[in-house]
Motif scaffolding. Structure first.
Motif, mmCIF file in Angstrom:
data_model
loop_
_atom_site.group_PDB
_atom_site.id
_atom_site.type_symbol
_atom_site.label_atom_id
_atom_site.label_comp_id
_atom_site.label_asym_id
_atom_site.label_seq_id
_atom_site.Cartn_x
_atom_site.Cartn_y
_atom_site.Cartn_z
ATOM 1 N N THR A 1 0.827 -1.204 0.000
ATOM 2 C CA THR A 1 0.000 0.000 0.000
ATOM 3 C C THR A 1 0.863 1.258 0.000
ATOM 4 O O THR A 1 2.011 1.250 0.435
ATOM 5 C CB THR A 1 -0.922 0.052 1.246
ATOM 6 O OG1 THR A 1 -0.115 0.223 2.420
ATOM 7 C CG2 THR A 1 -1.773 -1.198 1.364
ATOM 8 N N VAL A 2 0.241 2.321 -0.479
ATOM 9 C CA VAL A 2 0.830 3.652 -0.391
ATOM 10 C C VAL A 2 0.324 4.259 0.915
ATOM 11 O O VAL A 2 -0.875 4.194 1.218
ATOM 12 C CB VAL A 2 0.403 4.529 -1.586
ATOM 13 C CG1 VAL A 2 0.939 5.942 -1.443
ATOM 14 C CG2 VAL A 2 0.866 3.904 -2.889
ATOM 15 N N ILE A 3 1.226 4.822 1.690
ATOM 16 C CA ILE A 3 0.846 5.518 2.915
ATOM 17 C C ILE A 3 0.447 6.931 2.527
ATOM 18 O O ILE A 3 1.246 7.672 1.940
ATOM 19 C CB ILE A 3 2.014 5.567 3.916
ATOM 20 C CG1 ILE A 3 2.502 4.172 4.255
ATOM 21 C CG2 ILE A 3 1.594 6.330 5.181
ATOM 22 C CD1 ILE A 3 3.844 4.146 4.984
ATOM 23 N N LEU A 4 -0.787 7.301 2.850
ATOM 24 C CA LEU A 4 -1.278 8.646 2.574
ATOM 25 C C LEU A 4 -1.385 9.410 3.888
ATOM 26 O O LEU A 4 -2.084 8.976 4.817
ATOM 27 C CB LEU A 4 -2.645 8.594 1.887
ATOM 28 C CG LEU A 4 -2.693 7.874 0.541
ATOM 29 C CD1 LEU A 4 -4.129 7.766 0.046
ATOM 30 C CD2 LEU A 4 -1.815 8.582 -0.483
ATOM 31 N N VAL B 1 5.614 3.679 1.601
ATOM 32 C CA VAL B 1 5.001 2.408 1.213
ATOM 33 C C VAL B 1 5.078 1.460 2.406
ATOM 34 O O VAL B 1 6.086 1.421 3.117
ATOM 35 C CB VAL B 1 5.730 1.789 -0.007
ATOM 36 C CG1 VAL B 1 5.207 0.395 -0.310
ATOM 37 C CG2 VAL B 1 5.594 2.695 -1.223
ATOM 38 N N ALA B 2 4.007 0.716 2.622
ATOM 39 C CA ALA B 2 3.984 -0.279 3.694
ATOM 40 C C ALA B 2 3.014 -1.383 3.311
ATOM 41 O O ALA B 2 2.092 -1.162 2.528
ATOM 42 C CB ALA B 2 3.551 0.347 5.014
ATOM 43 N N GLY B 3 3.245 -2.538 3.868
ATOM 44 C CA GLY B 3 2.313 -3.621 3.597
ATOM 45 C C GLY B 3 2.871 -4.957 4.020
ATOM 46 O O GLY B 3 3.834 -5.040 4.785
ATOM 47 N N GLY C 1 6.561 -4.999 5.892
ATOM 48 C CA GLY C 1 7.703 -4.202 5.467
ATOM 49 C C GLY C 1 7.239 -2.773 5.260
ATOM 50 O O GLY C 1 6.058 -2.533 4.967
ATOM 51 N N TYR C 2 8.156 -1.817 5.399
ATOM 52 C CA TYR C 2 7.749 -0.422 5.260
ATOM 53 C C TYR C 2 8.945 0.487 4.999
ATOM 54 O O TYR C 2 10.076 0.153 5.330
ATOM 55 C CB TYR C 2 7.024 0.063 6.517
ATOM 56 C CG TYR C 2 7.659 -0.322 7.836
ATOM 57 C CD1 TYR C 2 8.780 0.326 8.332
ATOM 58 C CD2 TYR C 2 7.112 -1.350 8.600
ATOM 59 C CE1 TYR C 2 9.341 -0.023 9.548
ATOM 60 C CE2 TYR C 2 7.666 -1.714 9.823
ATOM 61 C CZ TYR C 2 8.776 -1.040 10.289
ATOM 62 O OH TYR C 2 9.341 -1.393 11.497
ATOM 63 N N VAL D 1 0.765 3.005 11.192
ATOM 64 C CA VAL D 1 0.602 2.158 10.004
ATOM 65 C C VAL D 1 0.813 0.690 10.364
ATOM 66 O O VAL D 1 0.012 -0.177 10.006
ATOM 67 C CB VAL D 1 1.567 2.609 8.877
ATOM 68 C CG1 VAL D 1 1.691 1.550 7.791
ATOM 69 C CG2 VAL D 1 1.107 3.942 8.291
ATOM 70 N N ALA D 2 1.888 0.391 11.084
ATOM 71 C CA ALA D 2 2.172 -0.998 11.462
ATOM 72 C C ALA D 2 1.086 -1.544 12.383
ATOM 73 O O ALA D 2 0.713 -2.720 12.283
ATOM 74 C CB ALA D 2 3.543 -1.095 12.130
#
Length: 181
Positions: free
Chosen positions: A69-72, A80-82, A96-97, A112-113
């Motif tokens: 995913t894109v972090i907005l 980016v994270a996912g 991962g991020y 996010v995590a």
């Protein structure tokens, strides 16, 4: 399209081809900063490299093997994270991020995590989430530590970073532990 709202400031959006220019530009602006811990910077030198990564990520999503995913942050792409890998056989996901240099220090990656971990347990019904970080990458290691992940061990010389190996710390969280926290 997959969009996961975390709070009033943050959301995660499935990475798509139309994100390629933004993600490449973020990479360019933070290249030296990111290069210290990420092994792919020297092979991501043009926007087409980012497009290839996105295509690979989308294929992994279609196959149920990953979710990038894109972090907005306030609607703007900041990283980016996912789940770099979703292992259905073992019911495990590996987070991962990376975050652009200018946005660090705002608690973004911890939120996010946390959201990804919660999603893994509540939506994907997985049993375990892992986060790995280089031993000396204290900022990245602080994320799972703040969230109460258990430090499970160190993998010696786990990753080649351009001209040297780095040891990696493995953090884990079980679904039963997450429910208790």
């Amino acid at each position: 399209m997959f969009i996961h709202k975390i709070d009033d400031e943050l959301s995660l959006k499935l990475i798509e081809i139309n994100d390629r220019d933004n993600i490449f530009e973020l990479t360019e602006r933070s290249r030296e900063h990111l290069r210290q811990w990420l092994p792919w910077l020297d092979t991501t030198t043009k926007v087409e490299d980012t497009e290839s990564y996105i295509n690979m990520s989308l294929q992994g999503f279609i196959e149920g093997k990953s979710l990038q995913t894109v972090i907005l942050f306030h609607g703007q792409a900041v990283g980016v994270a996912g789940f770099n890998q979703i292992n259905r056989a073992n019911q495990t996901a590996y987070i991962g991020y990376w975050l652009a240099k200018d946005y660090q220090g705002n608690g973004i990656m911890t939120r996010v995590a946390k959201a990804l971990t919660d999603y893994a347990f509540t939506e994907l019904k997985l049993n375990k989430v892992e986060i790995r970080a280089a031993v000396e990458n204290t900022k990245s290691r602080a994320v799972p530590e703040r969230l109460g992940f258990v430090q499970e061990g160190t993998i010696r010389q786990a990753e080649w970073l351009y001209d040297h190996y780095v040891d990696t710390v493995v953090y884990g969280m079980l679904a039963t532990e997450w429910k208790k926290s």
